[in-house]
Design an enzyme around this catalytic site. Structure first.
Site, PDB file in Angstrom:
ATOM      1  N   ILE A  55       1.639   4.833   1.505  1.00 27.98           N
ATOM      2  CA  ILE A  55       0.572   5.610   2.136  1.00 27.98           C
ATOM      3  C   ILE A  55      -0.070   4.758   3.228  1.00 27.98           C
ATOM      4  O   ILE A  55      -0.446   3.602   2.984  1.00 27.98           O
ATOM      5  CB  ILE A  55      -0.496   6.046   1.112  1.00 27.98           C
ATOM      6  N   GLY A  59      -6.255   4.547   4.814  1.00 25.30           N
ATOM      7  CA  GLY A  59      -7.287   5.345   5.478  1.00 25.30           C
ATOM      8  C   GLY A  59      -8.099   4.540   6.473  1.00 25.30           C
ATOM      9  O   GLY A  59      -8.454   5.041   7.538  1.00 25.30           O
ATOM     10  N   VAL A  60      -8.405   3.292   6.152  1.00 19.42           N
ATOM     11  CA  VAL A  60      -9.177   2.478   7.084  1.00 19.42           C
ATOM     12  C   VAL A  60      -8.405   2.252   8.379  1.00 19.42           C
ATOM     13  O   VAL A  60      -9.013   2.106   9.441  1.00 19.42           O
ATOM     14  CB  VAL A  60      -9.627   1.134   6.477  1.00 19.42           C
ATOM     15  N   HIS A 112       0.842  -1.213   0.000  1.00 17.37           N
ATOM     16  CA  HIS A 112       0.000   0.000   0.000  1.00 17.37           C
ATOM     17  C   HIS A 112       0.860   1.239   0.000  1.00 17.37           C
ATOM     18  O   HIS A 112       1.068   1.826   1.054  1.00 17.37           O
ATOM     19  CB  HIS A 112      -0.918  -0.013   1.219  1.00 17.37           C
ATOM     20  N   GLU A 162      -9.326   3.098  12.177  1.00 21.45           N
ATOM     21  CA  GLU A 162      -9.162   2.083  13.226  1.00 21.45           C
ATOM     22  C   GLU A 162      -8.361   2.636  14.400  1.00 21.45           C
ATOM     23  O   GLU A 162      -8.694   2.395  15.557  1.00 21.45           O
ATOM     24  CB  GLU A 162      -8.488   0.826  12.664  1.00 21.45           C
TER      25      GLU A 162
END
Length: 151
Positions: free
Chosen positions: A60, A63-64, A54, A68
């Protein structure tokens, strides 16, 4: 009136949250006040396993995982505000609204998450939170946490 701000190191965070490597995403709590707010740190390291995919060539922080990490911060605030759980209970991440991502988080960043208690109703606690890097918002969201028996 004196406000007492508290900090938590990783040992106490591990005692509060069920998460473990590679999914424990809160490194330190820098301050909190019961039933009000909590500020926590996530040090983003290039050594984290998801960076392999990723994204290769443009690393990066997903986003999830930002969401979290913010949810874990709400869990810590819930534990410190509402006390220990009974046997067989967990705090679950129950919902998210109005999540917005403003800029990417990359290895070497120190992400500061601030979550603010809003209200509790029918077993659901609502929080508003944001994550910043170098004082700039990278993510903001409204979250819900539920105290419930294991399924």
């Amino acid at each position: 009136m004196t406000i007492h701000m508290h900090t938590l190191k990783i040992e106490e965070i591990i005692n509060l949250l069920p998460h473990r490597y590679p999914f424990l995403l809160v490194d330190r709590v820098i301050e909190f006040e019961k039933n009000k707010y909590l500020r926590a740190v996530k040090n983003v390291s290039v050594n984290e396993p998801f960076f392999q995919g990723h994204f290769p060539g443009k690393l990066i922080f997903p986003g999830v995982l930002i969401l979290e990490a913010m949810a874990q911060a709400t869990g810590i605030l819930a534990f410190k505000s509402m006390g220990k759980l009974e046997s067989g209970e967990l705090y679950y991440f129950a919902g998210i609204d109005e999540a917005r991502f403003k800029r990417p988080v990359v290895p070497g960043d120190q992400m500061i998450m601030e979550v603010n208690f809003e209200k509790t109703r029918r077993g659901l606690t609502r929080f508003k939170g944001d994550a910043t890097v170098d004082g700039k918002i990278v993510c903001e969201a409204k979250m819900m946490c539920a105290r419930s028996r294991e399924v």
